[in-house]
Design an enzyme around this catalytic site. Structure first.
Site, PDB file in Angstrom:
ATOM      1  N   ARG A  22       0.852  -1.200   0.000  1.00 31.95           N
ATOM      2  CA  ARG A  22       0.000   0.000   0.000  1.00 31.95           C
ATOM      3  C   ARG A  22       0.882   1.242   0.000  1.00 31.95           C
ATOM      4  NH1 ARG A  22      -3.381  -1.249   4.399  1.00 31.95           N
ATOM      5  NH2 ARG A  22      -4.720  -2.255   2.878  1.00 31.95           N
ATOM      6  N   ASN A  86      -0.874  -1.201  13.338  1.00 34.59           N
ATOM      7  CA  ASN A  86      -0.347  -2.219  12.429  1.00 34.59           C
ATOM      8  C   ASN A  86       0.878  -2.846  13.071  1.00 34.59           C
ATOM      9  OD1 ASN A  86      -1.876  -1.718   9.890  1.00 34.59           O
ATOM     10  ND2 ASN A  86      -0.896   0.289  10.044  1.00 34.59           N
ATOM     11  N   ASP A 102       4.580  -4.647   6.483  1.00 35.88           N
ATOM     12  CA  ASP A 102       3.321  -4.892   7.188  1.00 35.88           C
ATOM     13  C   ASP A 102       3.206  -6.384   7.490  1.00 35.88           C
ATOM     14  OD1 ASP A 102       0.399  -5.758   7.139  1.00 35.88           O
ATOM     15  OD2 ASP A 102       0.193  -3.596   7.336  1.00 35.88           O
ATOM     16  N   ASP A 104       0.427  -7.894   8.917  1.00 33.72           N
ATOM     17  CA  ASP A 104      -0.966  -8.342   8.936  1.00 33.72           C
ATOM     18  C   ASP A 104      -1.712  -8.132  10.243  1.00 33.72           C
ATOM     19  OD1 ASP A 104      -0.448  -9.493   6.302  1.00 33.72           O
ATOM     20  OD2 ASP A 104       0.500 -11.130   7.383  1.00 33.72           O
ATOM     21  N   ASP A 106      -3.327  -6.690  13.401  1.00 32.22           N
ATOM     22  CA  ASP A 106      -3.662  -5.310  13.733  1.00 32.22           C
ATOM     23  C   ASP A 106      -4.479  -5.283  15.016  1.00 32.22           C
ATOM     24  OD1 ASP A 106      -2.613  -4.277  11.198  1.00 32.22           O
ATOM     25  OD2 ASP A 106      -4.371  -5.198  10.293  1.00 32.22           O
ATOM     26  N   ASP A 119      -7.460  -9.378  11.856  1.00 36.75           N
ATOM     27  CA  ASP A 119      -6.645  -9.991  10.798  1.00 36.75           C
ATOM     28  C   ASP A 119      -5.785 -11.157  11.278  1.00 36.75           C
ATOM     29  OD1 ASP A 119      -7.762  -8.192   9.013  1.00 36.75           O
ATOM     30  OD2 ASP A 119      -6.118  -6.769   9.185  1.00 36.75           O
TER      31      ASP A 119
END
Length: 181
Positions: A22, A86, A102, A104, A106, A119
């Site tokens: 992202r 995160n 990242d 995953d 959270d 997540d």
């Protein structure tokens, strides 16, 4: 130090295998220390790994750490400040951009102090797919247990007054920028 302070920059989040996850197109650096960097955003363009584009709805303050395995997005929602955490690698600055991996998992802290872990299934899937090491898994699980205590403390980085101060600074700095002062 302070090489990015009061500048518009890009944030790039990656996955463990190095692929782009992202991009936040344009955020404003309101504080930079040797330990962390704070950026502000409002209606920021976000580009997903599949090239979908969307814009953030609420103003937000984001905090990235050089030695902590998480980053924070404090969103100004109608119900109050909501914190989205995160689990991620510490950030680096590369070519004037904030970059991190990242992982995953959270957590969300709602204005009513409710905390939710989200997540978890995605983490399990990606842990196998990307072959996360035992060291990374241990670090992430440690932080997953530690962060709720930090959230409940109400101290930085989960202090509403600090978050509001950073956002007010952002508004003041960008207003001056708009008027050429």
């Amino acid at each position: 130090m302070a090489e990015l302070l009061n500048k518009w920059i890009e944030i790039q989040g990656y996955k463990h295998d190095g692929r782009m996850h992202r991009i936040w197109d344009s955020v404003y650096v309101v504080k930079e220390t040797s330990d962390f960097i704070v950026v502000a955003s409002t209606k920021t363009k976000v580009v997903e790994h599949d090239f979908r584009i969307w814009y953030t709805k609420e103003p937000a303050i984001m905090i990235f750490f050089k030695d902590r395995w998480f980053n924070i997005i404090a969103m100004f929602k109608k119900i109050g400040i909501t914190y989205y955490v995160n689990l991620a690698s510490p950030y680096i600055i590369d070519k004037g951009k904030i970059k991190y991996i990242d992982y995953d998992l959270d957590l969300k802290l709602y204005p009513n102090n409710d905390i939710r872990v989200i997540d978890v299934k995605e983490y399990g899937y990606h842990r196998k797919k990307y072959n996360y090491s035992e060291d990374i898994d241990t670090i992430l699980r440690y932080n997953l247990k530690k962060i709720p205590t930090l959230m409940k403390s109400g101290k930085f980085p989960f202090s509403n007054s600090d978050i509001k101060m950073y956002y007010d600074n952002f508004l003041s700095l960008t207003k001056k920028e708009s008027y050429g002062n």
